[in-house]
Design a protein around this motif. Structure first.
Motif, mmCIF file in Angstrom:
data_model
loop_
_atom_site.group_PDB
_atom_site.id
_atom_site.type_symbol
_atom_site.label_atom_id
_atom_site.label_comp_id
_atom_site.label_asym_id
_atom_site.label_seq_id
_atom_site.Cartn_x
_atom_site.Cartn_y
_atom_site.Cartn_z
ATOM 1 N N TRP A 280 0.833 -1.197 0.000
ATOM 2 C CA TRP A 280 0.000 0.000 0.000
ATOM 3 C C TRP A 280 0.870 1.250 0.000
ATOM 4 C CZ3 TRP A 280 -0.858 3.967 3.641
ATOM 5 C CH2 TRP A 280 -2.001 4.744 3.423
ATOM 6 N N ALA A 281 1.939 1.232 0.809
ATOM 7 C CA ALA A 281 2.849 2.381 0.857
ATOM 8 C C ALA A 281 3.524 2.603 -0.489
ATOM 9 C CB ALA A 281 3.900 2.170 1.951
ATOM 10 N N ILE A 282 3.926 1.501 -1.131
ATOM 11 C CA ILE A 282 4.574 1.596 -2.443
ATOM 12 C C ILE A 282 3.648 2.258 -3.450
ATOM 13 C CG2 ILE A 282 5.383 0.212 -4.398
ATOM 14 C CD1 ILE A 282 6.553 -1.751 -2.322
ATOM 15 N N ASN A 283 2.377 1.845 -3.462
ATOM 16 C CA ASN A 283 1.439 2.399 -4.428
ATOM 17 C C ASN A 283 1.040 3.830 -4.084
ATOM 18 O OD1 ASN A 283 0.316 0.345 -6.593
ATOM 19 N ND2 ASN A 283 0.787 -0.818 -4.740
ATOM 20 N N LEU A 284 0.921 4.122 -2.788
ATOM 21 C CA LEU A 284 0.635 5.504 -2.391
ATOM 22 C C LEU A 284 1.789 6.408 -2.811
ATOM 23 C CD1 LEU A 284 -1.050 7.617 -0.904
ATOM 24 C CD2 LEU A 284 0.095 6.927 1.218
ATOM 25 N N GLY A 285 3.003 5.976 -2.554
ATOM 26 C CA GLY A 285 4.170 6.760 -2.953
ATOM 27 C C GLY A 285 4.245 6.952 -4.457
ATOM 28 N N PHE A 286 3.924 5.872 -5.201
ATOM 29 C CA PHE A 286 3.964 5.968 -6.662
ATOM 30 C C PHE A 286 2.913 6.936 -7.180
ATOM 31 C CE2 PHE A 286 2.881 4.458 -10.948
ATOM 32 C CZ PHE A 286 4.140 4.543 -11.539
ATOM 33 N N ALA A 287 1.728 6.940 -6.547
ATOM 34 C CA ALA A 287 0.673 7.867 -6.968
ATOM 35 C C ALA A 287 1.112 9.316 -6.756
ATOM 36 C CB ALA A 287 -0.607 7.582 -6.190
ATOM 37 N N ILE A 288 1.725 9.572 -5.602
ATOM 38 C CA ILE A 288 2.224 10.919 -5.317
ATOM 39 C C ILE A 288 3.339 11.284 -6.292
ATOM 40 C CG2 ILE A 288 3.396 12.363 -3.604
ATOM 41 C CD1 ILE A 288 2.021 10.647 -1.439
ATOM 42 N N SER A 289 4.243 10.324 -6.535
ATOM 43 C CA SER A 289 5.375 10.559 -7.431
ATOM 44 C C SER A 289 4.917 10.872 -8.846
ATOM 45 C CB SER A 289 6.285 9.332 -7.438
ATOM 46 O OG SER A 289 7.246 9.424 -8.463
ATOM 47 N N SER A 290 3.940 10.095 -9.339
ATOM 48 C CA SER A 290 3.483 10.284 -10.721
ATOM 49 C C SER A 290 2.923 11.681 -10.936
ATOM 50 C CB SER A 290 2.414 9.231 -11.052
ATOM 51 O OG SER A 290 2.951 7.937 -10.962
ATOM 52 N N VAL B 133 -4.967 2.196 -3.147
ATOM 53 C CA VAL B 133 -4.859 3.051 -1.969
ATOM 54 C C VAL B 133 -6.109 2.948 -1.098
ATOM 55 C CG1 VAL B 133 -4.711 5.444 -1.196
ATOM 56 C CG2 VAL B 133 -3.224 4.645 -3.032
ATOM 57 N N VAL B 134 -7.280 2.868 -1.726
ATOM 58 C CA VAL B 134 -8.541 2.844 -0.976
ATOM 59 C C VAL B 134 -8.861 1.465 -0.406
ATOM 60 C CG1 VAL B 134 -11.042 3.141 -1.171
ATOM 61 C CG2 VAL B 134 -9.509 4.791 -2.256
ATOM 62 N N LEU B 135 -8.581 0.396 -1.177
ATOM 63 C CA LEU B 135 -9.072 -0.930 -0.815
ATOM 64 C C LEU B 135 -8.027 -1.880 -0.233
ATOM 65 C CD1 LEU B 135 -11.449 -1.743 -3.825
ATOM 66 C CD2 LEU B 135 -12.045 -0.833 -1.582
ATOM 67 N N GLN B 136 -6.731 -1.588 -0.400
ATOM 68 C CA GLN B 136 -5.719 -2.555 0.018
ATOM 69 C C GLN B 136 -5.859 -2.956 1.488
ATOM 70 O OE1 GLN B 136 -2.856 -3.829 -2.116
ATOM 71 N NE2 GLN B 136 -3.290 -5.314 -0.515
ATOM 72 N N ILE B 137 -6.015 -1.995 2.367
ATOM 73 C CA ILE B 137 -6.086 -2.302 3.800
ATOM 74 C C ILE B 137 -7.381 -3.028 4.171
ATOM 75 C CG2 ILE B 137 -6.186 -1.289 6.107
ATOM 76 C CD1 ILE B 137 -4.171 0.793 5.168
ATOM 77 N N PRO B 138 -8.575 -2.546 3.757
ATOM 78 C CA PRO B 138 -9.783 -3.303 4.113
ATOM 79 C C PRO B 138 -9.847 -4.692 3.489
ATOM 80 C CG PRO B 138 -10.307 -1.430 2.686
ATOM 81 C CD PRO B 138 -8.912 -1.251 3.137
ATOM 82 N N VAL B 139 -9.379 -4.847 2.244
ATOM 83 C CA VAL B 139 -9.384 -6.175 1.623
ATOM 84 C C VAL B 139 -8.434 -7.101 2.361
ATOM 85 C CG1 VAL B 139 -8.766 -7.473 -0.450
ATOM 86 C CG2 VAL B 139 -10.126 -5.391 -0.650
ATOM 87 N N THR B 140 -7.297 -6.577 2.787
ATOM 88 C CA THR B 140 -6.346 -7.394 3.527
ATOM 89 C C THR B 140 -6.949 -7.871 4.840
ATOM 90 O OG1 THR B 140 -4.465 -6.248 2.549
ATOM 91 C CG2 THR B 140 -4.064 -7.430 4.616
ATOM 92 N N ARG B 141 -7.712 -7.025 5.506
ATOM 93 C CA ARG B 141 -8.386 -7.445 6.738
ATOM 94 C C ARG B 141 -9.324 -8.610 6.464
ATOM 95 N NH1 ARG B 141 -9.193 -4.887 11.230
ATOM 96 N NH2 ARG B 141 -11.458 -5.199 11.160
ATOM 97 N N PHE B 142 -9.914 -8.631 5.284
ATOM 98 C CA PHE B 142 -10.853 -9.695 4.920
ATOM 99 C C PHE B 142 -10.135 -11.010 4.598
ATOM 100 C CE2 PHE B 142 -13.282 -11.945 1.593
ATOM 101 C CZ PHE B 142 -14.433 -12.232 2.312
ATOM 102 N N ILE B 143 -8.968 -10.923 3.947
ATOM 103 C CA ILE B 143 -8.283 -12.137 3.483
ATOM 104 C C ILE B 143 -7.174 -12.605 4.421
ATOM 105 C CG2 ILE B 143 -8.709 -11.460 1.083
ATOM 106 C CD1 ILE B 143 -5.696 -10.781 0.895
#
Length: 429
Positions: free
Chosen positions: A150-160, A270-280
């Motif tokens: 999630w951090a990698i993708n958040l950082g990439f979104a900011i970077s882009s 960014v929006v779903l990674q954490i809640p989906v991880t809680r599910f799986i």
């Protein structure tokens, strides 16, 4: 869901992880915020330097080849030299080579330095993943790897977003900015993260673990099967950045249209990674890998029926869900199948599967689109996803239950881990 429920869910998602993990997490975030070369290298070479698209493709391939070369070497270094020294060497080397690339003007020099950047930047991955496996308890690893992803993708979104404005001002500023932030990551690791490499217990009566070499990894048929399946999955996901833009361009869509469609991927992660991880998090990894492979393959397969931005975005939603599930689950499986004292080599081999896919995917998409058409490429993705799902089913049928770890390990008196109660208690895997 109430605000209190959201707060509780967020607190539970991040609780219980050791402090060292969060320093590594911060390092990953900073590193990806500074990502400039991987995003804008092709534009830099064609727009700023005036080179041909073919030359830009060659340089990109050399950048990927550097990652292939360094994967196994970095894995060996991670086990022999240690996680922290390997990570420091990789990050400092990346900072220096990225800064150097910004000043290169000769075509041969640019190609050579791009190869070095690929080697250096990819060398940190086995060390980071092995270090996280060392310090995070087995039952928390899927959550930890998911948070890091999630951090990698958040950082990439900011970077882009930021890198586009930086490129308008100065491409050199982008190169130097990435170098500075990568160097900051190295300093952060040096100051805040202790060595976590497990030390063998040589006391009398301790269960001896056999020496682990690259030959050991290659002879591990189950693990090499996972590496092969990872390669297939990577070939599918790589099409988001190599096949999809070409196919949309041939269909008459603009670069802005592609940017709008692919942006859905980053937003969803960014929006779903954490809640989906809680599910799986505590679900059967075998089923998750099989389902994610099928959804990834047919998610890209649906692209053959796309004729508008909205439908393209819908297909992105489908395969992004597969990515969200597959990434932490597969990384956790690699750790689960890796012997404690061979994590670096095993992670290096796993990293190699993605580096190799980065080389093959552009060639595959170009060949299929030019010879057969884009629809055939999406059909191939569906076939690859089906094959990967079948492979996971066959390989995982007799997957052993995850065992409790740490009983055979003791901290070295001379190691920083010995004075670290979290690391010394959880360096098992």
């Amino acid at each position: 869901m109430s605000v209190a429920s959201l707060r509780r869910a967020a607190r539970e998602s991040v609780s219980g992880l050791p402090r060292e993990f969060w320093w590594l997490w911060t390092s990953s975030l900073i590193n990806r915020i500074g990502a400039f070369v991987a995003t804008f290298l092709a534009l830099y070479l064609t727009v700023e330097r005036g080179y041909s698209a073919s030359y830009a493709g060659l340089v990109a391939a050399l950048h990927g080849l550097g990652g292939v070369v360094s994967s196994l070497g970095a894995g060996v270094m991670t086990d022999r030299l240690g996680r922290r020294p390997t990570l420091m060497i990789a990050q400092v080397s990346t900072a220096l080579s990225v800064a150097l690339l910004g000043f290169m003007t000769d075509p041969m020099a640019i190609a050579a330095v791009a190869f070095l950047v690929g080697m250096a930047s990819n060398a940190s991955r086995p060390a980071v993943q092995a270090m996280m496996a060392d310090i995070v308890k087995p039952e928390d690893r899927v959550r930890a790897f998911s948070l890091n992803y999630w951090a990698i993708n958040l950082g990439f979104a900011i970077s882009s977003a930021a890198a586009g404005f930086i490129a308008e001002y100065s491409y050199l500023a982008g190169f130097l900015g990435e170098a500075a932030l990568t160097l900051a990551c190295a300093v952060l690791v040096f100051v805040k993260v202790a060595e976590t490499r497990p030390v063998r217990d040589t006391s009398a009566g301790a269960k001896a673990e056999p020496e682990v070499g690259l030959g050991t990894v290659l002879r591990d048929r189950r693990f090499m099967g996972v590496v092969g399946l990872s390669f297939l999955i990577a070939l599918i996901f790589m099409q988001a950045h190599v096949g999809l833009p070409v196919a949309m361009g041939e269909a008459g869509f603009s670069a802005a249209d592609f940017g709008l469609a692919i942006a859905v991927n980053g937003v969803l992660i960014v929006v779903l990674q954490i809640p989906v991880t809680r599910f799986i998090e505590h679900r059967d990894p075998r089923k998750l890998l099989i389902i994610s492979a099928v959804v990834a393959g047919y998610g890209f397969g649906l692209t053959a029926f796309a004729g508008s931005i909205a439908v393209y975005a819908l297909t992105v939603c489908v395969w992004t869900l597969a990515e969200i599930v597959n990434a932490p689950t597969q990384t956790g499986l690699v750790v689960r199948l890796s012997p404690v004292h061979g994590r670096g080599r095993y992670q290096g081999m796993y990293t190699l599967s993605w580096s190799a896919a980065a080389l093959v995917a552009p060639l595959m998409s170009g060949f299929v689109i030019d010879r057969l058409g884009a629809d055939w490429l999406w059909g191939v993705c569906a076939v690859l996803g089906t094959g990967a799902a079948l492979g996971y089913w066959l390989l995982m049928r007799s997957l052993p239950e995850e065992e409790s770890e740490g009983e055979a390990l003791v901290p070295s008196p001379s190691s920083p881990v010995a004075s670290n109660p979290v690391a010394s208690k959880e360096v098992s895997a």
